[in-house]
Design a protein around this motif. Structure first.
Motif, PDB file in Angstrom:
ATOM      1  N   UNK A 243      46.085  74.051  11.118  1.00  0.00           N
ATOM      2  CA  UNK A 243      45.790  72.636  10.986  1.00  0.00           C
ATOM      3  C   UNK A 243      44.439  72.431  10.318  1.00  0.00           C
ATOM      4  N   UNK A 244      44.350  71.428   9.453  1.00  0.00           N
ATOM      5  CA  UNK A 244      43.068  71.061   8.856  1.00  0.00           C
ATOM      6  C   UNK A 244      42.149  70.511   9.936  1.00  0.00           C
ATOM      7  N   UNK A 245      40.838  70.602   9.717  1.00  0.00           N
ATOM      8  CA  UNK A 245      39.859  70.192  10.722  1.00  0.00           C
ATOM      9  C   UNK A 245      39.475  68.723  10.620  1.00  0.00           C
ATOM     10  N   UNK A 246      40.089  67.991   9.686  1.00  0.00           N
ATOM     11  CA  UNK A 246      39.792  66.571   9.516  1.00  0.00           C
ATOM     12  C   UNK A 246      41.093  65.831   9.217  1.00  0.00           C
ATOM     13  N   UNK A 247      41.170  64.547   9.556  1.00  0.00           N
ATOM     14  CA  UNK A 247      42.405  63.793   9.303  1.00  0.00           C
ATOM     15  C   UNK A 247      42.654  63.565   7.824  1.00  0.00           C
ATOM     16  N   UNK A 248      43.930  63.429   7.461  1.00  0.00           N
ATOM     17  CA  UNK A 248      44.299  63.155   6.067  1.00  0.00           C
ATOM     18  C   UNK A 248      44.023  61.698   5.710  1.00  0.00           C
ATOM     19  N   UNK A 249      44.199  60.810   6.665  1.00  0.00           N
ATOM     20  CA  UNK A 249      43.926  59.389   6.474  1.00  0.00           C
ATOM     21  C   UNK A 249      43.731  58.756   7.847  1.00  0.00           C
ATOM     22  N   UNK A 250      43.071  57.592   7.846  1.00  0.00           N
ATOM     23  CA  UNK A 250      42.836  56.866   9.083  1.00  0.00           C
ATOM     24  C   UNK A 250      43.736  55.654   9.210  1.00  0.00           C
ATOM     25  N   UNK A 251      43.455  54.783  10.186  1.00  0.00           N
ATOM     26  CA  UNK A 251      44.326  53.644  10.444  1.00  0.00           C
ATOM     27  C   UNK A 251      44.073  52.447   9.539  1.00  0.00           C
ATOM     28  N   UNK A 252      42.988  52.456   8.759  1.00  0.00           N
ATOM     29  CA  UNK A 252      42.650  51.303   7.932  1.00  0.00           C
ATOM     30  C   UNK A 252      42.772  51.630   6.444  1.00  0.00           C
ATOM     31  N   UNK A 253      43.132  50.617   5.649  1.00  0.00           N
ATOM     32  CA  UNK A 253      43.343  50.784   4.208  1.00  0.00           C
ATOM     33  C   UNK A 253      42.573  49.694   3.466  1.00  0.00           C
ATOM     34  N   UNK A 254      41.831  50.086   2.420  1.00  0.00           N
ATOM     35  CA  UNK A 254      41.138  49.120   1.576  1.00  0.00           C
ATOM     36  C   UNK A 254      42.043  48.743   0.414  1.00  0.00           C
ATOM     37  N   UNK A 255      42.382  47.461   0.321  1.00  0.00           N
ATOM     38  CA  UNK A 255      43.264  46.981  -0.728  1.00  0.00           C
ATOM     39  C   UNK A 255      42.525  46.846  -2.052  1.00  0.00           C
ATOM     40  N   UNK A 256      43.289  46.623  -3.134  1.00  0.00           N
ATOM     41  CA  UNK A 256      42.710  46.541  -4.473  1.00  0.00           C
ATOM     42  C   UNK A 256      41.687  45.413  -4.589  1.00  0.00           C
ATOM     43  N   UNK A 257      41.842  44.343  -3.801  1.00  0.00           N
ATOM     44  CA  UNK A 257      40.907  43.219  -3.869  1.00  0.00           C
ATOM     45  C   UNK A 257      39.713  43.384  -2.944  1.00  0.00           C
ATOM     46  N   UNK A 258      39.600  44.563  -2.302  1.00  0.00           N
ATOM     47  CA  UNK A 258      38.471  44.848  -1.430  1.00  0.00           C
ATOM     48  C   UNK A 258      38.704  44.526   0.025  1.00  0.00           C
ATOM     49  N   UNK A 259      39.798  43.860   0.345  1.00  0.00           N
ATOM     50  CA  UNK A 259      40.107  43.525   1.729  1.00  0.00           C
ATOM     51  C   UNK A 259      40.480  44.787   2.511  1.00  0.00           C
ATOM     52  N   UNK A 260      39.951  44.913   3.719  1.00  0.00           N
ATOM     53  CA  UNK A 260      40.293  46.048   4.578  1.00  0.00           C
ATOM     54  C   UNK A 260      41.462  45.653   5.474  1.00  0.00           C
ATOM     55  N   UNK A 261      42.563  46.350   5.332  1.00  0.00           N
ATOM     56  CA  UNK A 261      43.753  46.107   6.134  1.00  0.00           C
ATOM     57  C   UNK A 261      43.698  47.006   7.361  1.00  0.00           C
ATOM     58  N   UNK A 262      43.577  46.393   8.535  1.00  0.00           N
ATOM     59  CA  UNK A 262      43.505  47.148   9.780  1.00  0.00           C
ATOM     60  C   UNK A 262      44.901  47.296  10.348  1.00  0.00           C
ATOM     61  N   UNK A 263      45.329  48.531  10.498  1.00  0.00           N
ATOM     62  CA  UNK A 263      46.702  48.814  10.891  1.00  0.00           C
ATOM     63  C   UNK A 263      46.810  49.123  12.379  1.00  0.00           C
ATOM     64  N   UNK A 264      47.865  48.609  12.977  1.00  0.00           N
ATOM     65  CA  UNK A 264      48.181  48.938  14.367  1.00  0.00           C
ATOM     66  C   UNK A 264      48.802  50.332  14.437  1.00  0.00           C
ATOM     67  N   UNK A 265      49.611  50.663  13.443  1.00  0.00           N
ATOM     68  CA  UNK A 265      50.261  51.971  13.398  1.00  0.00           C
ATOM     69  C   UNK A 265      50.516  52.362  11.950  1.00  0.00           C
ATOM     70  N   UNK A 266      50.492  53.665  11.703  1.00  0.00           N
ATOM     71  CA  UNK A 266      50.727  54.200  10.360  1.00  0.00           C
ATOM     72  C   UNK A 266      51.436  55.540  10.514  1.00  0.00           C
ATOM     73  N   UNK A 267      52.748  55.540  10.306  1.00  0.00           N
ATOM     74  CA  UNK A 267      53.558  56.715  10.615  1.00  0.00           C
ATOM     75  C   UNK A 267      54.407  57.131   9.413  1.00  0.00           C
ATOM     76  N   UNK A 268      55.222  58.165   9.620  1.00  0.00           N
ATOM     77  CA  UNK A 268      56.184  58.677   8.650  1.00  0.00           C
ATOM     78  C   UNK A 268      55.607  58.825   7.240  1.00  0.00           C
ATOM     79  N   UNK A 269      54.556  59.635   7.065  1.00  0.00           N
ATOM     80  CA  UNK A 269      53.994  59.802   5.717  1.00  0.00           C
ATOM     81  C   UNK A 269      54.956  60.523   4.776  1.00  0.00           C
ATOM     82  N   UNK A 270      55.036  60.030   3.549  1.00  0.00           N
ATOM     83  CA  UNK A 270      55.753  60.681   2.460  1.00  0.00           C
ATOM     84  C   UNK A 270      54.781  60.773   1.278  1.00  0.00           C
TER      85      UNK A 270
END
Length: 317
Positions: A243-270
């Motif tokens: 296992x890597x020692x750091x996460x691949x991504x967190x629960x929040x995403x910065x959109x193209x317009x700069x808005x931070x989208x705070x996610x309740x859940x983020x699953x099933x990565x493809x």
């Protein structure tokens, strides 16, 4: 793009009845960033956990979990969810694969039912008594390695809340072709005693093995980690993983317009790779990570009572 969709304006909590596999097409032609529109149904409900692959011959295969028969769809008038989550009853559910010929990404689709759940009560302590979350790699000779999540059909006492939760484990089944027969492993992969689900499995340069998945237990080990981060593991031989020692991504995403989208859940990565990438010693270029996601807004209650959507996040190398 091939995704799981929920019928009847219902939340994720009804997926066990309302989920189906849909084909979406970008209205911008070859631009994978979309926007996307509905192009057709691949598999009717119940079908969930779409895991598509373009095969060496140019055809398309979508692995999924499904039910070979009719199932009642739940209605949610006006988008109002049912009062309680509809948790899965895996009786009769199984891992399956839908295949479309080269040049026909919208089908016709031929469904192959790959392996059923073991019969209870004889196998309820088997590590993969309940098998789900398939993700396959296909070699040039057509042989398949399919990673999947397994759980015992009866949990060990306290497992779901313990840091060392082993109720969700990963294993790799093998088959000579996409149609099988699939040989299931007797034991799960050793991934540091962490509970991991929703794997995306791929082969890298020089035949290396990699996965990205979701793990609440592993994420809590990271400094300031979230229960909804992505984890990555790698292997040189497909058997011994780290296992890597750091996460691949967190629960929040910065959109193209700069808005931070705070996610309740983020699953099933493809993962989306550049289709023009080369093989051999040169890694393919990673374009984006795709998740099933839910926001903190627009819903109440737990995970299954909220609206869900497909998130495409570009990766900037």
């Amino acid at each position: 793009m091939y995704v799981s969709m929920i019928k009847g304006q219902c939340p994720l909590g009804t997926f066990n009845n309302n989920s189906f596999i849909a084909h979406l097409s970008s209205t911008a032609g070859a631009d994978w960033r979309g926007p996307y529109e509905y192009a057709g149904t691949v598999v009717e409900a119940f079908a969930h956990n779409a895991a598509p692959r373009v095969l060496p011959d140019g055809s398309v295969a979508v692995w999924f979990i499904g039910y070979d028969g009719e199932i009642e769809t739940i209605r949610c008038p006006g988008g109002t969810p049912p009062p309680n989550d509809v948790w899965p009853d895996w009786t009769g559910k199984q891992i399956a694969m839908a295949h479309a010929p080269a040049g026909h990404p919208g089908g016709p689709w031929k469904i192959e039912w790959l392996f059923k759940q073991p019969q209870l009560p004889n196998n309820w302590w088997q590590w993969d008594c309940s098998a789900t979350n398939p993700s396959a790699t296909v070699a040039d000779d057509g042989s398949v390695r399919m990673m999947y999540r397994g759980t015992m059909c009866t949990h060990c006492s306290g497992c779901p809340s313990q840091p060392g939760n082993t109720s969700e484990r990963l294993g790799i089944a093998t088959a000579p072709t996409i149609k099988g027969p699939y040989t299931r492993p007797s034991t799960a992969l050793n991934l540091g005693n962490q509970s991991i689900e929703d794997p995306y499995y791929w082969r890298g340069a020089e035949g290396t093995h990699h996965l990205i998945g979701h793990s609440g237990t592993a994420c809590r080990h990271f400094s300031g980690g979230s229960n909804w981060c992505g984890v990555v593991a790698s292997s040189s031989d497909g058997e011994r993983w780290k296992l890597a020692s750091a996460p691949a991504y967190g629960p929040n995403v910065t959109l193209a317009n700069g808005t931070v989208l705070k996610l309740f859940a983020r699953q099933r990565p493809q993962l989306l790779f550049d289709p023009s990438g080369s093989k051999g010693k040169t890694p393919r270029k990673l374009l984006a990570v795709v998740n099933g996601a839910q926001t903190l807004l627009g819903g109440t209650g737990g995970l299954m009572q909220r609206d869900s959507f497909t998130l495409i996040q570009p990766v900037h190398a």
